[in-house]
Design a protein around this motif. Structure first.
Motif, PDB file in Angstrom:
ATOM      1  N   VAL A 202      25.102  63.959  36.382  1.00 44.48           N
ATOM      2  CA  VAL A 202      24.988  62.535  36.713  1.00 44.48           C
ATOM      3  C   VAL A 202      25.582  61.703  35.580  1.00 44.48           C
ATOM      4  O   VAL A 202      25.116  61.766  34.436  1.00 44.48           O
ATOM      5  CB  VAL A 202      23.524  62.120  36.953  1.00 44.48           C
ATOM      6  N   TYR A 203      26.607  60.939  35.907  1.00 46.68           N
ATOM      7  CA  TYR A 203      27.245  60.042  34.940  1.00 46.68           C
ATOM      8  C   TYR A 203      26.738  58.611  35.118  1.00 46.68           C
ATOM      9  O   TYR A 203      26.346  58.215  36.222  1.00 46.68           O
ATOM     10  CB  TYR A 203      28.761  60.020  35.151  1.00 46.68           C
ATOM     11  N   GLY A 204      26.814  57.834  34.032  1.00 50.05           N
ATOM     12  CA  GLY A 204      26.662  56.395  34.123  1.00 50.05           C
ATOM     13  C   GLY A 204      28.046  55.780  34.221  1.00 50.05           C
ATOM     14  O   GLY A 204      28.904  56.039  33.373  1.00 50.05           O
TER      15      GLY A 204
ATOM     16  N   ASN B 254      29.636  75.877  40.302  1.00 44.52           N
ATOM     17  CA  ASN B 254      28.583  75.543  41.266  1.00 44.52           C
ATOM     18  C   ASN B 254      27.934  74.216  40.887  1.00 44.52           C
ATOM     19  O   ASN B 254      26.747  74.149  40.581  1.00 44.52           O
ATOM     20  CB  ASN B 254      27.542  76.670  41.311  1.00 44.52           C
ATOM     21  N   ILE B 255      28.754  73.145  40.905  1.00 44.92           N
ATOM     22  CA  ILE B 255      28.281  71.854  40.419  1.00 44.92           C
ATOM     23  C   ILE B 255      28.454  70.771  41.468  1.00 44.92           C
ATOM     24  O   ILE B 255      29.409  70.764  42.238  1.00 44.92           O
ATOM     25  CB  ILE B 255      29.024  71.449  39.119  1.00 44.92           C
ATOM     26  N   ASP B 256      27.478  69.859  41.492  1.00 41.72           N
ATOM     27  CA  ASP B 256      27.576  68.608  42.248  1.00 41.72           C
ATOM     28  C   ASP B 256      27.636  67.476  41.230  1.00 41.72           C
ATOM     29  O   ASP B 256      26.892  67.481  40.240  1.00 41.72           O
ATOM     30  CB  ASP B 256      26.370  68.420  43.162  1.00 41.72           C
ATOM     31  N   VAL B 257      28.503  66.516  41.458  1.00 46.06           N
ATOM     32  CA  VAL B 257      28.710  65.419  40.515  1.00 46.06           C
ATOM     33  C   VAL B 257      28.364  64.105  41.185  1.00 46.06           C
ATOM     34  O   VAL B 257      28.754  63.851  42.327  1.00 46.06           O
ATOM     35  CB  VAL B 257      30.167  65.391  40.006  1.00 46.06           C
ATOM     36  N   ALA B 258      27.613  63.260  40.476  1.00 51.65           N
ATOM     37  CA  ALA B 258      27.237  61.948  40.986  1.00 51.65           C
ATOM     38  C   ALA B 258      27.347  60.927  39.860  1.00 51.65           C
ATOM     39  O   ALA B 258      27.412  61.285  38.677  1.00 51.65           O
ATOM     40  CB  ALA B 258      25.815  61.981  41.543  1.00 51.65           C
ATOM     41  N   ALA B 259      27.376  59.665  40.231  1.00 53.35           N
ATOM     42  CA  ALA B 259      27.430  58.589  39.246  1.00 53.35           C
ATOM     43  C   ALA B 259      26.550  57.445  39.706  1.00 53.35           C
ATOM     44  O   ALA B 259      26.446  57.173  40.915  1.00 53.35           O
ATOM     45  CB  ALA B 259      28.862  58.117  39.038  1.00 53.35           C
TER      46      ALA B 259
ATOM     47  N   LEU C  62      18.077  60.549  43.646  1.00 54.13           N
ATOM     48  CA  LEU C  62      19.185  61.498  43.542  1.00 54.13           C
ATOM     49  C   LEU C  62      18.685  62.883  43.140  1.00 54.13           C
ATOM     50  O   LEU C  62      19.067  63.904  43.739  1.00 54.13           O
ATOM     51  CB  LEU C  62      20.187  60.973  42.514  1.00 54.13           C
ATOM     52  N   ILE C  63      17.816  62.932  42.147  1.00 56.47           N
ATOM     53  CA  ILE C  63      17.279  64.210  41.669  1.00 56.47           C
ATOM     54  C   ILE C  63      16.496  64.920  42.771  1.00 56.47           C
ATOM     55  O   ILE C  63      16.680  66.124  43.017  1.00 56.47           O
ATOM     56  CB  ILE C  63      16.374  63.977  40.441  1.00 56.47           C
ATOM     57  N   MET C  64      15.600  64.163  43.420  1.00 59.48           N
ATOM     58  CA  MET C  64      14.746  64.789  44.435  1.00 59.48           C
ATOM     59  C   MET C  64      15.564  65.318  45.609  1.00 59.48           C
ATOM     60  O   MET C  64      15.286  66.404  46.138  1.00 59.48           O
ATOM     61  CB  MET C  64      13.693  63.787  44.928  1.00 59.48           C
ATOM     62  N   GLU C  65      16.554  64.567  46.055  1.00 59.69           N
ATOM     63  CA  GLU C  65      17.383  65.019  47.164  1.00 59.69           C
ATOM     64  C   GLU C  65      18.153  66.278  46.782  1.00 59.69           C
ATOM     65  O   GLU C  65      18.272  67.210  47.587  1.00 59.69           O
ATOM     66  CB  GLU C  65      18.347  63.902  47.593  1.00 59.69           C
ATOM     67  N   TRP C  66      18.661  66.303  45.565  1.00 61.72           N
ATOM     68  CA  TRP C  66      19.418  67.475  45.127  1.00 61.72           C
ATOM     69  C   TRP C  66      18.513  68.703  45.016  1.00 61.72           C
ATOM     70  O   TRP C  66      18.869  69.795  45.478  1.00 61.72           O
ATOM     71  CB  TRP C  66      20.111  67.199  43.788  1.00 61.72           C
ATOM     72  N   LEU C  67      17.336  68.526  44.405  1.00 62.35           N
ATOM     73  CA  LEU C  67      16.408  69.651  44.256  1.00 62.35           C
ATOM     74  C   LEU C  67      15.961  70.178  45.616  1.00 62.35           C
ATOM     75  O   LEU C  67      15.792  71.386  45.811  1.00 62.35           O
ATOM     76  CB  LEU C  67      15.204  69.228  43.425  1.00 62.35           C
ATOM     77  N   GLU C  68      15.770  69.268  46.568  1.00 65.91           N
ATOM     78  CA  GLU C  68      15.311  69.670  47.904  1.00 65.91           C
ATOM     79  C   GLU C  68      16.384  70.422  48.654  1.00 65.91           C
ATOM     80  O   GLU C  68      16.109  71.381  49.397  1.00 65.91           O
ATOM     81  CB  GLU C  68      14.896  68.430  48.683  1.00 65.91           C
ATOM     82  N   ASN C  69      17.638  70.011  48.476  1.00 61.76           N
ATOM     83  CA  ASN C  69      18.731  70.591  49.262  1.00 61.76           C
ATOM     84  C   ASN C  69      19.411  71.771  48.595  1.00 61.76           C
ATOM     85  O   ASN C  69      20.086  72.557  49.254  1.00 61.76           O
ATOM     86  CB  ASN C  69      19.776  69.500  49.559  1.00 61.76           C
ATOM     87  N   GLU C  70      19.273  71.889  47.268  1.00 60.97           N
ATOM     88  CA  GLU C  70      19.980  72.955  46.550  1.00 60.97           C
ATOM     89  C   GLU C  70      19.342  74.314  46.837  1.00 60.97           C
ATOM     90  O   GLU C  70      18.140  74.474  46.734  1.00 60.97           O
ATOM     91  CB  GLU C  70      19.963  72.669  45.040  1.00 60.97           C
TER      92      GLU C  70
END
Length: 311
Positions: free
Chosen positions: A261-263, A280-285, A303-311
């Motif tokens: 996750v970038y700012g 094996n990376i997903d990138v978000a900002a 963002l974190i919760m959605e990624w943890l749930e779907n990964e």
């Protein structure tokens, strides 16, 4: 259970020949550990907005003040802060809780430790989330040598190494002013200025931009560094070339599922070819500067919760 306005009470545990101050929540969520690693000059408290959502999602949240911070041990030797010691602290923390592995989340220097944890101890990292600092490519030239050549002696990474003790003393003497000036958002760009950036911030009397946290939150940081001084945490920077040597002994490819996750307003740029090293990376900002957890806690949590749930 903790809420976003509360933070767990800390305990001290002995691991890897040091004591670490640990903040823990959701301890009944066994076998779902997530370890959160702060950056510089931060504190475990920087993760306060993430605790309740992670606990509610079923995670055992473990947040260390890493060595050199808070009430954790502050060894005198500079080499006690190299990446081998820092990652071994996390391995020992897993062993303390009888966990084979965990999810790790890091910000800034904490992200660097998490990236290195995946390289040096890959079987102990289940998946990871890193904020602000992308994977650091290990080039042919040691990191500090590269920084000195391209950014000069006053670049703060270089200055910390070439003039040991100088910045430490100035930051110690101006701890409140430094932290107040550092933890800002929507800060108008001032362009290049002479001198060392962190020293300039410590001495600056004009505060620019807007605060990223309340005075109460900032006081947690200030009081912590008034206790430890800045030298222990700056010693992390004094091991960059040593870390370059250590990481040269292992494969540079990170195989774990990863969220970066970038700012969007951060001065740290994205790494364009990050998938070459982290396939094996997903990138978000997010619309934030460097202090993502402070600036955009709700958006980050979603963002974190959605990624943890779907990964």
């Amino acid at each position: 259970m903790t809420n976003t306005n509360e933070f767990p009470t800390s305990t001290l545990i002995s691991v890897n020949e040091v004591e670490l101050e640990i903040f823990e929540a959701g301890d009944k969520n066994k076998n779902q550990p997530i370890i959160l690693c702060h950056g510089w000059p931060e504190h475990a408290y920087s993760w306060r907005h993430q605790v309740a959502p992670l606990v509610e999602a079923g995670y055992h949240v473990i947040i260390p003040n890493q060595r050199g911070y808070g009430q954790s041990s502050c060894p005198k030797e500079v080499t006690a802060y190299d990446i081998e010691h820092l990652t071994n602290d996390l391995v020992a923390l897993l062993d303390y809780y009888n966990y084979e592995d965990a999810i790790f989340m890091g910000h800034d220097w904490g992200a660097s430790v998490v990236w290195s944890m995946a390289l040096l101890h890959p079987t102990r990292v289940r998946k990871m989330i890193n904020l602000s600092l992308p994977y650091q490519v290990r080039g042919e030239q040691p990191w500090l040598d590269f920084m000195e050549e391209f950014f000069g002696d006053d670049y703060y990474f270089v200055h910390f190494n070439k003039q040991p003790g100088v910045a430490d003393a100035i930051l110690d003497d101006h701890a409140s002013q430094f932290m107040t000036n550092l933890y800002r958002k929507n800060n108008p760009s001032q362009g290049y200025s002479d001198g060392m950036q962190m020293i300039n911030l410590a001495r600056a009397t004009a505060t620019l931009g807007e605060p990223v946290m309340s005075e109460q939150g900032l006081d947690v940081y200030i009081s912590s560094f008034k206790k430890t001084g800045f030298t222990p945490s700056i010693n992390w920077y004094r091991n960059l070339n040593r870390n370059w040597d250590i990481l040269g002994e292992v494969s540079p490819i990170v195989h774990q599922p990863t969220l970066m996750v970038y700012g969007e307003k951060d001065i740290i740029p994205p790494l364009p070819n990050i998938k070459d090293f982290v396939p094996n990376i997903d990138v978000a900002a997010l619309d934030a500067g460097h202090w993502i957890q402070e600036e955009r806690p709700n958006e980050l949590n979603k963002l974190i919760m959605e990624w943890l749930e779907n990964e």
